[in-house]
Scaffold this active site. Sequence first.
Site: not given
Ligand code: UDX
Length: 467
Positions: A97, A170, A225, A281, A284
């Site tokens: 974090p 990842e 990444k 992610c 951060k």
């Molecule tokens: C992200 C990356 O997608 C992934 O490749 C990496 O390994 C980790 O970080 P994650 O945080 O699990 O994954 O979810 P993600 O689907 O990317 O969504 C992140 C945030 O963006 C969520 O709060 C989601 O609601 C928001 N989001 C996503 C939007 O507001 N609009 C969109 O069009 C897409």
Amino acid sequence: MLKVDIKNICCIGAGYVGGPTMAVIADKCPDIKINVVDLNELRIASWNSNDLEDLPIYEPGLKEIINRVRNKNLFFSTDTERYISEADAIFISVNTPIKVSGLGAGQASNLCWVESCARQIARDAKGHTIVIEKSTLPVRTAEIIKEIIISSTNSSEGDSKTFSILSNPEFLAEGTAIDDLINPDRVLIGGDDNFAIQSLIEIYSRWVDRKKILSTNLWSSELSKLVANAFLAQRISSINSISALCEATGADISEVSRAVGLDQRIGSKFLNAGPGFGGSCFKKDILNLVYLCNFFGLKTVADFWEQVISINDWQQKRIYELIVHKLFGNIYGKKIVLLGFSFKANTNDTRESPSIQMSKYFLDEGANLTIHDPRVSRDQVSKELCNYRKKIGNFRGYWDFESDVYKSIENADGIIILTEWEEYSKLDWKKISNLVRKPGWVFDTRKIADKDSIKKTSLNYWSVGEG
Ligand code: UDX
Ligand code: ADP
């Protein structure tokens, strides 16, 4: 350097990354024994629970895989020492974090868990071991791991241990983690030991097309990444900034997203306006990028990326202010219902969820908040809102958790959809319009509610990006 035939893996950290990743590797490689270790005894007990509904993380498709491989070639344990010593390859999947205090607070990652892993590995590993950083880490962390491991092993006399350090970031997204792991767009392996890289390629190539497995140097892998996440987050801030313009001009953000996304150079993904991005992610990784740019004297670049976060914060504040304004400028003592507390649908993860900041805004206004989420527990909400407990100090508002969505809505003045759970797209608005206090409001920050049904009721309706 040695060629290693990986037959025994240890993964340190049984969280959102380590758990699903090792489950998929175990499923695809029945001949490899995988031990996932964690300091957290409760977490390990949940992974070992007979009731698959008790797994510590909710991820579609995960429990089916766990059911197939657990206690066959996938094991969960707290015996870190033993499984590090038996492993040919060790994945580091621990939490990193943002630092809350000290140098780089609010920007740099707290690497204390990574460092402690490196020291444990240096102490307990035997023979030649491939150490793979899986957690999202600031660029150059592999160097730190290398230095700790090598200097610690050199100091133990008569040691014949050797190590290769790889970066294998990842890219799974929560909610679609299993599919992302089974069908990745690419697998990235960074390092300078070709034998170790080949050993890891041999694992992934059991189910991933070799053309999708890229090998790079360590820095490129770590930086890729951060950059991938920064680009994704930037798209969300871009579309959210335009959602405000749509509301002001009478355009509709869904129509704009569709029109823009059909341009193949832009693409249609990650163009959904909403309450801002959450998750462990994005923020951060951007903060790490900003820190890195500032460190290397690239202030203009740092400022550019920092704006992605500023827009994200601004979007949440803007929506909160708008809600207060619609409720006659006052929500003191009013019942506000938050539908959704996870940062996105199909996960029980609440890290950096927009619902946390929104809750705090409403509680600071003295609202009576009721929170509903199909997968997040009351305890988890309590952890996130720890400083905002009921009636503490000067604090006037209070929150409560309700697991029945219709009950949560009884006598509400405002209903705010914050997470795009499918069940919120199927709500019975006719029934709801009879449950709320009039004039009731629905605020849809995800554009998933059945607008036509809402408009047939006496409920007032607002949705993001709709003029
Ligand atoms: C992200 C990356 O997608 C992934 O490749 C990496 O390994 C980790 O970080 P994650 O945080 O699990 O994954 O979810 P993600 O689907 O990317 O969504 C992140 C945030 O963006 C969520 O709060 C989601 O609601 C928001 N989001 C996503 C939007 O507001 N609009 C969109 O069009 C897409
Ligand atoms: P991520 O989303 O990156 O998987 P999580 O917080 O879900 O992050 O999981 C990280 C896990 O790593 C936690 O369960 C934590 O207890 C565990 N952990 C952190 N440091 C160590 C360590 N030195 N040894 C074993 N487990 C650790």
